[in-house]
Design a protein around this motif. Structure first.
Motif, PDB file in Angstrom:
ATOM      1  N   VAL A  13      85.025  44.518  17.023  1.00 45.91           N
ATOM      2  CA  VAL A  13      84.005  43.711  17.683  1.00 45.91           C
ATOM      3  C   VAL A  13      83.844  44.124  19.143  1.00 45.91           C
ATOM      4  O   VAL A  13      82.734  44.102  19.686  1.00 45.91           O
ATOM      5  CB  VAL A  13      84.298  42.204  17.535  1.00 45.91           C
ATOM      6  CG1 VAL A  13      85.471  41.760  18.400  1.00 45.91           C
ATOM      7  CG2 VAL A  13      83.059  41.376  17.864  1.00 45.91           C
ATOM      8  N   ALA A  50      81.984  39.480  14.855  1.00 44.06           N
ATOM      9  CA  ALA A  50      82.356  40.318  13.715  1.00 44.06           C
ATOM     10  C   ALA A  50      83.049  39.456  12.670  1.00 44.06           C
ATOM     11  O   ALA A  50      83.910  38.639  13.008  1.00 44.06           O
ATOM     12  CB  ALA A  50      83.267  41.462  14.147  1.00 44.06           C
ATOM     13  N   LEU A  95      78.393  42.501  11.376  1.00 41.67           N
ATOM     14  CA  LEU A  95      78.197  42.200  12.799  1.00 41.67           C
ATOM     15  C   LEU A  95      76.989  41.293  12.983  1.00 41.67           C
ATOM     16  O   LEU A  95      75.950  41.487  12.350  1.00 41.67           O
ATOM     17  CB  LEU A  95      77.991  43.491  13.587  1.00 41.67           C
ATOM     18  CG  LEU A  95      79.152  44.487  13.549  1.00 41.67           C
ATOM     19  CD1 LEU A  95      78.747  45.786  14.242  1.00 41.67           C
ATOM     20  CD2 LEU A  95      80.406  43.907  14.205  1.00 41.67           C
TER      21      LEU A  95
END
Length: 308
Positions: A13, A50, A95
């Motif tokens: 992330v 994420a 994502l």
């Protein structure tokens, strides 16, 4: 695998949030955990989120679900990538932009009308041929499997028989043992207020999140959890009325435009009642604790559904 999910997802992330920055300008403290369970881990870094999906998640079906969310930005929080961006072991990672969740401390501001309108818009979308089945009944069956596993390692629990009887009284399709009948549409599959966020945060329009159970199915399933809580006395009548009225006004196909909605909602509402009761009871058994008031209400509802 569980032990290294968080650090590996944190690295993913951070890289997604700052693809051209090395090292990350925010620092490691900017990464926060939004959810961490055996089947889901969700981390936020800056304005990027994420999600590591459950082990065994089919990447192909997940990609189809991402495509549905991407083409319905008026309904879903749109993904940042059209396919899983990475894998943590066998777990695909998707994502998303950050969205502000429903405030659990402000029940009077619960966005029931917004949830209903989003569902109606979703249910009116024609499903593409490649759309996978909605996973709601499969999740209900998983909850029952977890309850049976908990009971196998514990003494007999007095709350278990009504839950098991109520489950047995459901039609096969609601137990994921047969195809879903009737009109089928695109269905979220796990609707509750935790599945809504405002985007852009903090006060943008409400959007649905969590596509793991998204697919073709009976649209009444998405109304089943609020219907269940209303029937159990856990959702006030005015909030149920607001939700149902907004759904009908937006042209939602799960219930008739007027009249009694329960012929269309009875089976899904009973299934969600049993699923939730089974999940709560399994957790109570694992923790060796007494049931709380909400859990007892659900067990009592199961007893009314399937008396001895």
């Amino acid at each position: 695998m569980t032990a290294d999910v968080v650090p590996r997802l944190a690295a993913a992330v951070r890289a997604a949030a700052h693809p051209d920055a090395a090292p990350c300008p925010c620092g490691a403290d900017a990464t926060s955990t939004l959810a961490h369970r055996p089947d889901t881990t969700v981390l936020r870094h800056a304005e990027t989120v994420a999600k590591a999906h459950a082990p065994g998640t089919d990447p192909t079906a997940l990609t189809v679900r991402l495509a549905i969310a991407a083409r319905l930005p008026e309904v879903f929080l749109p993904p940042l990538a059209p396919a899983p961006a990475a894998f943590v072991g066998s777990r695909p990672v998707t994502l998303w932009p950050y969205g502000a969740p429903v405030d659990p401390d402000a029940p009077d501001a619960a966005p029931w009308e917004a949830a209903a309108i989003l569902l109606a818009l979703l249910h009116r979308e024609p499903p593409a041929p490649a759309t996978p089945p909605m996973r709601g009944p499969a999740k209900a069956a998983q909850a029952m499997d977890r309850l049976r596993a908990a009971l196998a390692g514990a003494d007999a629990h007095p709350a278990a028989p009504p839950v098991l009887r109520a489950w047995s009284g459901l039609p096969p399709w609601a137990r994921a043992e047969a195809p879903m009948p009737g009109t089928r549409t695109i269905v979220h599959g796990d609707l509750h207020l935790g599945q809504l966020v405002r985007h852009p945060a903090p006060d943008g329009p409400w959007r649905l999140i969590d596509i793991d159970d998204l697919g073709v199915g009976a649209p009444g399933w998405d109304l089943a959890r609020p219907a269940s809580w209303y029937a159990c006395g856990l959702l006030p009548p005015d909030e149920w009325t607001r939700f149902l009225t907004a759904y009908r006004a937006a042209g939602g196909p799960a219930v008739p435009e007027g009249g009694d909605p329960w012929p269309a909602l009875d089976v899904p509402a009973r299934a969600l009642t049993v699923q939730t009761a089974a999940r709560y009871l399994a957790k109570a058994i694992a923790a060796d604790r007494a049931l709380d008031e909400v859990e007892r209400c659900l067990i009592d509802a199961c007893a009314r559904m399937a008396p001895e």
